[in-house]
Design a protein around this motif. Structure first.
Motif, mmCIF file in Angstrom:
data_model
loop_
_atom_site.group_PDB
_atom_site.id
_atom_site.type_symbol
_atom_site.label_atom_id
_atom_site.label_comp_id
_atom_site.label_asym_id
_atom_site.label_seq_id
_atom_site.Cartn_x
_atom_site.Cartn_y
_atom_site.Cartn_z
ATOM 1 N N MET A 45 0.445 -1.019 -0.048
ATOM 2 C CA MET A 45 -0.346 0.088 0.120
ATOM 3 C C MET A 45 0.804 1.174 -0.074
ATOM 4 N N ARG A 46 2.096 1.344 0.110
ATOM 5 C CA ARG A 46 2.912 2.603 0.633
ATOM 6 C C ARG A 46 3.580 3.355 -0.535
ATOM 7 N N GLY A 47 3.321 1.754 -1.696
ATOM 8 C CA GLY A 47 3.742 2.076 -2.805
ATOM 9 C C GLY A 47 2.835 2.791 -3.917
ATOM 10 N N CYS A 48 1.486 2.969 -3.316
ATOM 11 C CA CYS A 48 0.764 2.756 -4.493
ATOM 12 C C CYS A 48 0.377 4.534 -4.244
ATOM 13 N N SER A 49 -0.586 5.549 -4.847
ATOM 14 C CA SER A 49 -1.167 7.276 -5.158
ATOM 15 C C SER A 49 -2.589 7.169 -4.769
ATOM 16 N N GLU A 50 -2.930 7.697 -4.615
ATOM 17 C CA GLU A 50 -4.191 7.784 -4.158
ATOM 18 C C GLU A 50 -4.860 7.549 -5.330
ATOM 19 N N ASP A 51 -5.003 7.589 -6.737
ATOM 20 C CA ASP A 51 -5.900 7.377 -7.637
ATOM 21 C C ASP A 51 -5.757 5.215 -7.409
ATOM 22 N N GLU A 52 -4.231 4.099 -7.347
ATOM 23 C CA GLU A 52 -4.375 3.520 -7.007
ATOM 24 C C GLU A 52 -5.577 3.160 -6.439
ATOM 25 N N LEU A 53 -5.022 3.742 -5.150
ATOM 26 C CA LEU A 53 -5.712 2.985 -3.890
ATOM 27 C C LEU A 53 -7.645 3.312 -3.765
ATOM 28 N N ILE A 54 -8.131 4.200 -4.347
ATOM 29 C CA ILE A 54 -9.253 4.134 -5.294
ATOM 30 C C ILE A 54 -10.036 3.054 -6.042
ATOM 31 N N GLU A 55 -9.125 2.642 -7.886
ATOM 32 C CA GLU A 55 -8.826 1.657 -7.589
ATOM 33 C C GLU A 55 -9.376 0.689 -7.005
ATOM 34 N N ILE A 56 -7.996 0.004 -6.521
ATOM 35 C CA ILE A 56 -8.276 -1.109 -4.852
ATOM 36 C C ILE A 56 -9.140 -1.153 -4.142
ATOM 37 N N CYS A 57 -9.961 -0.369 -3.650
ATOM 38 C CA CYS A 57 -10.567 0.340 -2.793
ATOM 39 C C CYS A 57 -12.223 -0.237 -3.055
ATOM 40 N N ASN A 111 16.730 -4.415 -6.989
ATOM 41 C CA ASN A 111 15.684 -3.199 -7.341
ATOM 42 C C ASN A 111 14.853 -2.868 -5.785
ATOM 43 N N LEU A 112 14.588 -2.213 -5.513
ATOM 44 C CA LEU A 112 13.667 -1.842 -4.558
ATOM 45 C C LEU A 112 12.807 -1.999 -5.234
ATOM 46 N N SER A 113 11.507 -1.310 -4.488
ATOM 47 C CA SER A 113 10.526 -1.311 -5.217
ATOM 48 C C SER A 113 9.815 0.138 -4.277
ATOM 49 N N VAL A 114 8.992 0.447 -5.079
ATOM 50 C CA VAL A 114 8.307 1.920 -4.472
ATOM 51 C C VAL A 114 8.075 1.760 -3.102
ATOM 52 N N ALA A 115 7.436 0.797 -2.517
ATOM 53 C CA ALA A 115 6.619 0.800 -0.985
ATOM 54 C C ALA A 115 8.506 0.618 -0.937
ATOM 55 N N GLU A 116 9.417 0.180 -0.779
ATOM 56 C CA GLU A 116 10.880 -0.061 -0.268
ATOM 57 C C GLU A 116 11.732 0.876 -0.108
ATOM 58 N N ILE A 117 11.301 1.735 -0.628
ATOM 59 C CA ILE A 117 11.962 3.287 -1.428
ATOM 60 C C ILE A 117 10.998 4.199 0.267
ATOM 61 N N VAL A 118 9.810 4.265 -0.411
ATOM 62 C CA VAL A 118 8.836 5.092 0.707
ATOM 63 C C VAL A 118 9.182 4.314 1.828
ATOM 64 N N GLY A 119 8.999 3.567 2.031
ATOM 65 C CA GLY A 119 8.544 3.142 3.702
ATOM 66 C C GLY A 119 10.377 3.493 4.083
ATOM 67 N N GLN A 120 11.249 3.523 3.440
ATOM 68 C CA GLN A 120 12.015 4.289 4.499
ATOM 69 C C GLN A 120 12.223 5.105 5.557
ATOM 70 N N VAL A 121 11.390 6.532 4.720
ATOM 71 C CA VAL A 121 11.152 7.669 5.135
ATOM 72 C C VAL A 121 10.386 7.717 6.141
ATOM 73 N N LEU A 122 9.016 6.692 5.664
ATOM 74 C CA LEU A 122 7.878 6.633 5.675
ATOM 75 C C LEU A 122 8.343 6.436 7.662
ATOM 76 N N ASP A 123 8.609 4.900 7.919
ATOM 77 C CA ASP A 123 9.451 4.502 9.238
ATOM 78 C C ASP A 123 10.279 4.980 9.865
ATOM 79 N N ILE A 124 11.203 5.874 9.246
ATOM 80 C CA ILE A 124 12.241 6.604 10.282
ATOM 81 C C ILE A 124 11.037 8.006 10.366
ATOM 82 N N THR A 125 10.285 8.417 10.071
ATOM 83 C CA THR A 125 9.242 9.409 10.927
ATOM 84 C C THR A 125 8.362 8.781 11.709
#
Length: 349
Positions: A1-13, A129-143
């Motif tokens: 989920m951390r690698g999804c844009s808002e539009d992608e989450l809307i489609e998933i939901c 390579n890292l996925s989008v979720a793994e890249i963004v996740g570093q910033v989110l988890d530090i936060t």
């Protein structure tokens, strides 16, 4: 989920039978509030949380180790789902009384295929390579972790210069930047994010066209091909003449200054190398950042003393080149790329 844009989450939901507004809530919980658990999403009902937990992967990273420096730098080692490990670093800089600068140095690959001679990451080879979720996740988890101590903590700057070559994971890095910049997420300004590359020439030009707001740093390290070939193997594929043409094209398109990173060793911090660097960068819109090479076991490289650093910098100043020496952070906790991971894997052997 951390690698999804808002539009992608809307489609998933919509696909799994949840209302559109749930996707907006999910995006804010994941990207802005950096939660690590479905149960932390307080305004989402239990039934919907159960549906989400079975149909959508939140993907929080597992913290294996954290080190804290005397200067406030924190280094994290995170374990991924496949058992691989990555590093990221939080560096705090006092800027003003009202707001400090909190910079996260992010990894983009497990290991690195470039193999720069002075870098601990390259010594362990390249895994993936890292996925989008793994890249963004570093910033989110530090936060998330820092907010346990300081609820008002906000990351202000991102540098993609941790483990790996960002431009060899181009699409995932650019999507990560979009997510980190999203106003409903952490809302980190594009101009507060910088990509560091060893010189992947075609992607430098593509970056200028795709996202001219993001900063660019070049791991230059030498001004002559015969030296750079050994320090930065990418130079054998894209030699300095091609790299500098790409840099000129980048600044022509973006009108932005490039940072040229130069790691100095006791051997290459010589006047003739400084003069060669000044000639190479003449007319280029840029700034040189001098870095004493990190003391990494296995590289055989030693740091220059401060006097050599000053003399090297003065040659550039006299030639009209903008130059600074990097403020070192986290040296007492081995904060250079790959050092903590290498230490950890050594302990497991």
């Amino acid at each position: 989920m951390r690698g999804c844009s808002e539009d992608e989450l809307i489609e998933i939901c919509q696909t799994i039978g949840l209302k559109r507004f749930r996707a907006i809530q999910l995006f804010q919980w994941a990207q802005q509030k950096a939660v690590r658990s479905w149960d932390d999403m307080k305004n989402i009902g239990k039934s919907d949380r159960q549906t989400l937990s079975t149909r959508l992967h939140l993907y929080a990273l597992k913290k294996v180790r954290e080190q804290r420096s005397n200067d406030g730098t924190r280094k994290y080692l995170f374990c991924l789902e496949d058992g691989e490990t990555i590093e990221c670093v939080l560096m705090d800089y006092a800027r003003t009384k009202s707001r400090d600068r909190h910079t996260v140095c992010v990894s983009t690959q497990v290991g690195c295929p470039v193999g720069c001679a002075f870098c601990a990451t390259g010594l362990e080879g390249f895994r993936r390579n890292l996925s989008v979720a793994e890249i963004v996740g570093q910033v989110l988890d530090i936060t998330y972790y820092v907010r346990q101590e300081d609820p008002d903590f906000q990351v202000t700057n991102i540098v993609f210069m941790g483990m790996g070559e960002p431009l060899l994971n181009y699409d995932s890095v650019l999507k990560s930047i979009q997510l980190l910049n999203d106003a409903q997420g952490l809302n980190i300004g594009m101009r507060r994010m910088t990509i560091s590359t060893s010189g992947v020439v075609p992607k430098i030009i593509q970056l200028a066209e795709d996202n001219p707001q993001v900063g660019l740093a070049i791991s230059l390290h030498a001004a002559r091909d015969e030296i750079r070939n050994s320090l930065v193997p990418m130079n054998r594929r894209y030699p300095l003449n091609q790299l500098m043409r790409a840099c000129q094209e980048y600044t022509h398109i973006t009108h932005r200054r490039i940072t040229f990173e130069v790691a100095l060793t006791a051997e290459n911090a010589r006047r003739e190398e400084a003069e060669a660097l000044a000639r190479l960068l003449k007319g280029q819109l840029g700034h040189v950042n001098l870095i004493p090479v990190n003391p990494v076991a296995g590289t055989g490289m030693e740091r220059p003393d401060q006097e050599k650093m000053k003399k090297f910098a003065q040659v550039l100043v006299d030639a009209g080149i903008s130059v600074s020496s990097r403020e070192e952070r986290g040296t007492d906790i081995d904060a250079a790329c790959g050092q903590l991971r290498r230490q950890w894997e050594g302990e497991l052997k």
